[in-house]
Scaffold this motif. Structure first.
Motif: not given
Lengths: 266, 576, 267
Positions: A173-181, A217-224, A248-259
């Motif tokens: 699933g992931g946060l917010a119902g898996g949304s990538t917004d 972007a890499d640093s932000i990802r690492k920080k999260i 652990a709360m986000m799926n990969a697509a979400q993490l990437e979108a956020l980063v």
């Protein structure tokens, strides 16, 4: 004297055994934790099968009859030389595919009763959510057959009051119902409880409005993923406050979108 | 505002380890066993001092030395039982803090000050107990004796306060005040607000009464063991008498217990209807059929003990013919009381009944019938006591005949009121019917009080028909006392499961969810195995405590006269 | 008078009592008007209670206890009762074996299940997307007592259009479709259904029907439809009003704090 002692021990153990026996004789009802099975639109067959196996062995109560007994056909093992359920399901009723047949057995069990058995099966679609039903079908198909259940089979459900509580949930699933917004993710993860972004949120932690100019972007990802990996200047005292669980709360697509969203804030 | 947010995030960051795991038996089973055994010992060390103080008072004000010795014998057992309670309590705390760290942190955040007070009182209680026991022979006469008795009362006060504090923690888990939500920061909750929650007082009262019952039952079991092991007639007579006293106290308090339980149930319903329905009608409904069975066992066994006891009372022959009618009422009462509303049936039987309610017997499964049955059983038990009490005397007061008639009329009226409201309960709406049970209870209590008063007045100067032949009891009566003690203990375990289980998958009801793998509430079968295990552990340890008590000092029984001519060759025609 | 000797003997009294109790429970109880056969689990429970009672009767008096044991003792040792003894030695193990066989034998019958008729309601439900809190909820139509007759008439019409086939003309659950269902439709005239429930509970059951039952309400789920798909909130409330109006039952009311206090004062 030891005769008396033995008698006393006998009376005590006998009383305990009697009470235990009576409590075990009655039908056993366990109070389960209500679980909402959330399967996203990109659910894989493996996830469905895994979820279905859990339902089959657990809350569905299927094994009460479909175990190794004579109440109902065995599903996981060979039955009169026709193989496990995944092999034989397509051949039971002419014109019905395996998937259609299995759904009918769960939705309207008396429509087709295997010869030699009684029509005692309850209507499972009333006891299980559509997600659970289709997960069970996927699991049964996987027993010797090919899984052709997809997310499109599962009717979208309007959330009803009966599905109370989050309780973990399964699948990817992931946060917010898996949304990538990214805005929805930020909202659901509660980032603004500490961080400021475009004028909104608290000022406990660094302002993220121009974070893209400070970090790659890499640093932000690492920080999260690992908040203690680097601490912004002036915030050393607050090290360790940011939860380590966002990864652990986000799926990969979400993490990437956020980063990417944050990195674009220059 | 910002502080609050930091706190919340801190809590979230800390949540990485919410649960620990215990090898082999698992975290839940470990906490279950330690909590239950600790609770049983706690009930023991709270119930027995009550028993001791009451018997000491009887000894002081009634002038009967036997009671004083009895009281001391039990206080000696307390010393060991006390450390057992502390050991199990410490194990429980370590278990909770290592296996349920998130929950334990939450609880301590709210209740920390009360926990310090708890520990402090525990100290005070221990010292009072030491003074009470070791000062027994020093402060034996006159004013000093009264002072000593006051120590005993103090001991009870400390114990009760300690229990009330612990109760507040667990009742908070059941019924946190309504304004507390999952997002409430625990450190902002006012301590007293959390303590004085909806079920705190009902649980307090229920537990105090239940501890008296429990203390009496354990004393009875101890006495019956010593009776069976006794070598001389005198010793047998002493322990026969002790068993009777223990049983008497247990049964008298038991009569009050359903009313306390009723109050608790009512508060639970008021607090949260769905919790109440889960308890009485949901997945736990069968627990109450088992409970009904256990209570029927208690009533039948308690009466059985009294009836056998009549065999040692000269003059009891007069009342013998009536006991079988009492027995019939009790058996019928047990049948009604145990009739399930939703019956277990296979598909054929269900079809014949048209559902899982029996069209005729289903009427016995509802509250009206059950209240009526249990009230009549209480009246019957009281009547048994009355007959027992009066067995070896013949009243000489001029109004004895009239008095007996009034007593009879009171029984008839009380039974009439109980039956009337029981039947009428079928024809009125629920809210009125709930009120009826109060009238039934009041009728029974009023009857018990008035009849007892008349009986005491009537017994003045009564002519004796011969002394009770203490010790002339068949062995099976003593086994009955054992069954009583085991059943009380098991019932306590079962009620503990009910109280704890209705929270279902919540640590704190609708505030903190249990997300461990043990979140599901187990079925009755598993629970009963756990309960039996806990009872067994407890009884083994208690047997050890009793054995230690016998090791340290010879029994308090002192043979009358100079020598014990019976010696080892006691007349053994009684028993076996 | 040989039979009198037996009638006075506690052993035979005990045996006769047990047989009589069994006959009453299994054969006499179903004969009462409106009664039905007693499920095996309940027969077992009743017989166990009677057995305990009988054992107490024979042993609460030393003399009776000795006499009770005489025939048992005699059957075990007396030479002239050798055939009886042999018969018992065969019959008792055979009986135990039979019971054990009956317990472990596999059958095609579905296992007995507990189905809770009135499971715990949720504290709130979503009715067509609108959240309704059930706790403390009363029928909103009762706030207008002046037009309650009109509401009841409304409810009557809706009842006859929708509910009649199952719940019947007399509101007794004997509609013409009723025999086909397991569980059978609720009998509103019975004092165990709507008379025991708050109106909010009835509303929940009508709105969510069989599919909305929690797990305790399974496995034979009721065939009741989810009426929220067919009726409006107001229509359901008027049917409920009609049900209580027609049967004469009063809904269970919520106990308010004020009321409880008042009642405590009255006692």
């Amino acid at each position: 004297m030891w005769v008396t002692n033995l008698k006393i021990v006998g009376v005590v153990l006998g009383t305990l055994a009697l009470y235990t026996l009576i409590a075990n004789e009655i039908p056993q009802v366990q109070s389960e934790v209500p679980q909402t099975l959330t399967l996203g639109t990109n659910v894989t067959p493996e996830q469905l099968v895994a979820a279905g196996e859990k339902v089959f062995n657990g809350i569905g109560g299927c094994t009460t009859c479909h175990g190794l007994g004579t109440r109902a056909p065995n599903l996981l093992t060979d039955e009169t030389g026709t193989g496990p359920i995944g092999v034989r399901c397509g051949k039971r009723e002419p014109g019905k595919s395996c998937k259609q047949y299995l759904f009918e057995s769960l939705d309207n069990p008396t429509a087709y009763v295997v010869p030699g058995y009684q029509p005692i099966m309850p209507v499972m679609t009333k006891q299980l959510s559509p997600e659970q039903v289709w997960a069970v079908i996927a699991f049964l198909e996987s027993q010797g057959g090919t899984v052709d259940v997809t997310a499109s089979d599962i009717p979208s459900t309007t959330s009803t009051a009966s599905s109370t509580g989050g309780g973990g949930g399964g699948g990817g699933g992931g946060l917010a119902g898996g949304s990538t917004d990214p805005k929805a993710i930020i909202q659901a993860a509660g980032c603004l409880a500490c961080h400021k972004l475009e004028g909104q949120g608290q000022v406990i932690a660094p302002d993220l409005t121009h974070v893209g100019s400070r970090r790659t972007a890499d640093s932000i990802r690492k920080k999260i993923l690992d908040p203690t990996s680097s601490i912004a200047k002036g915030y050393e005292k607050l090290a360790g406050i940011m939860p380590k669980t966002f990864g652990a709360m986000m799926n990969a697509a979400q993490l990437e979108a956020l980063v990417q969203y944050l990195a674009a804030h220059k | 505002m910002a502080d609050g947010a930091v706190m919340l995030l801190q809590a979230a960051a800390d949540s990485t380890r919410a649960y620990g795991e215990f090898p082999v038996i698992g975290a839940r089973a470990f906490v279950w066993i330690t909590a239950e055994v600790h609770l049983m010992f706690a009930a023991f060390v709270l119930g027995v001092p009550m028993f001791a103080v009451v018997t000491e008072a009887i000894g002081i004000f009634g002038g009967d030395e036997r009671y004083d010795r009895l009281s001391k014998e039990f206080t000696r057992l307390l010393l060991v039982a006390y450390s057992a309670t502390a050991i199990w309590g410490a194990t429980l705390v370590f278990g909770l803090s290592t296996l349920y760290p998130r929950f334990w942190a939450y609880l301590t955040a709210i209740f920390a000050p009360s926990m310090w007070v708890y520990a402090g009182l525990f100290f005070v209680e221990s010292f009072t107990l030491y003074l009470y026991y070791y000062g027994w022979d020093r402060w034996k006469k006159g004013r000093a004796k009264l002072g000593h008795w006051t120590l005993g009362i103090l001991l009870n006060v400390w114990g009760t306060v300690v229990m009330f504090i612990a109760n507040s923690w667990l009742t908070y888990m059941m019924s946190p005040p309504r304004d507390i939500t999952p997002t409430t920061d625990p450190t902002t909750i006012k301590l007293w607000h959390a303590i004085a929650n909806a079920t705190w007082m009902p649980i307090n009262v229920h537990r105090v009464v239940a501890n008296v019952v429990f203390g009496g039952a354990i004393v009875g079991a101890y006495a019956s063991y010593r009776f069976l092991a006794a070598r001389t007639d005198e010793e047998r007579a002493h322990y026969d008498w002790m068993g009777y006293v223990g049983n008497f106290i247990a049964m008298s308090a038991l009569i009050v217990l359903p009313f306390a339980g009723y109050w608790l149930g009512r508060e639970i319903y008021q607090y949260d209807q769905s919790m109440g329905i889960t308890m009485m009608g949901g997945f736990m409904s069968w627990l109450w059929v088992i409970q009904a069975f256990l209570i029927a066992v208690l009533f039948l066994t308690g009466n059985y003990y009294l009836w056998i006891g009549m065999g040692r009372i000269p003059g009891a022959e007069r009342f013998r013919p009536y006991t079988k009618w009492l027995l019939i009422i009790l058996v019928l009462g047990a049948i009604v009381w145990g009739t399930p509303h939703t019956m277990i049936a296979d598909s054929k039987e269900l079809a014949a009944m048209g559902g899982s309610h029996h069209p005729l017997l289903g009427a016995l499964g509802v509250m009206s019938a059950k209240n009526t049955a249990v009230n009549l059983m209480i009246l019957t038990t009281f009547l048994s006591f009355l007959l027992y009490r009066r067995a070896n005397t013949r009243p000489v007061v001029p109004w004895a005949g009239t008095g007996t008639m009034i007593q009879g009329a009171m029984f008839a009226i009380a039974a009439g009121i109980v039956l009337f409201y029981g039947i009428r309960g079928y024809f009125v709406e629920a809210i009125v019917r709930i009120g009826f049970s109060v009238y039934q209870v009041l009728a029974v209590l009023a009857c018990i009080v008035c009849v007892t008063v008349i009986d005491i007045l009537m017994a003045r100067g009564a002519q004796s028909l011969g002394a009770i032949r203490w010790g002339k009891m068949p062995a099976r009566s003593q086994y009955a006392l054992f069954i009583l003690a085991v059943t009380f203990t098991w019932l306590m375990g079962l009620m503990g499961f009910a109280r704890s289980g209705i929270r279902q998958y919540w640590h704190v009801w609708q505030v903190m969810q249990d997300t461990s793998k043990y979140a599901a509430t187990p079925a009755l079968g598993y629970a009963s195995k756990m309960i039996s295990l806990c009872v067994l552990i407890f009884l083994c340890l208690v047997a050890f405590v009793f054995w230690l008590g016998g090791l340290a000092e010879k029994s308090t029984f002192v043979a009358p006269g100079a020598g014990d001519e019976g010696g080892g060759r006691g007349d053994r025609h009684v028993g076996h | 008078m040989n039979w009198r000797r037996y009638a006075d003997h506690p052993f035979w009294q005990a045996a006769a009592l047990l047989v009589a109790a069994y006959v009453v429970i299994v054969y006499v109880v179903p004969l009462f008007p409106g009664s039905a056969l007693v499920p095996k689990s309940v027969v077992l429970q009743y017989m166990a209670t009677v057995l305990v009672g009988v054992l107490i009767y024979v042993s609460d008096n030393e003399e009776r206890w000795i006499r009770f044991r005489e025939p048992i003792h005699a059957a075990l040792v007396e030479p002239r009762l050798r055939p009886v003894r042999a018969g018992l030695l065969v019959a008792v193990p055979a009986l135990v074996g039979l019971v054990a066989y009956g317990q472990v034998r596999t059958t095609v019958a579905a296992p007995p299940n507990l189905r809770s008729i009135h499971p715990a309601p949720p504290s709130e439900i979503t009715f067509r997307g609108k959240t309704i809190t059930l706790t403390g909820l009363d029928n909103p139509l009762r706030q207008h007592p002046e037009s309650s007759a009109a509401y009841a008439a409304d409810g009557k019409r809706i009842y006859y259009q929708n509910c009649l086939p199952c719940h019947g003309d007399h509101l007794d659950g004997q509609g013409h479709y009723a025999p086909g269902f397991n569980p059978i439709p609720a009998n509103f005239q019975d004092n165990g259904t709507i008379a025991q429930l708050t109106e909010s509970f009835v509303f929940w059951r009508v709105a969510k029907g069989g599919p909305g039952l929690p797990r305790e309400g399974t496995p034979w789920n009721s065939a009741m439809p989810r009426w929220e798909d067919f009726l409006t909130e107001r229509e359901i409330w008027s049917v409920i009003l009609f049900l209580y109006d027609q049967t004469g039952w009063k809904p269970r009311t919520w106990e308010t704090a004020g009321e409880a206090g008042k009642r405590k004062g009255d006692d």
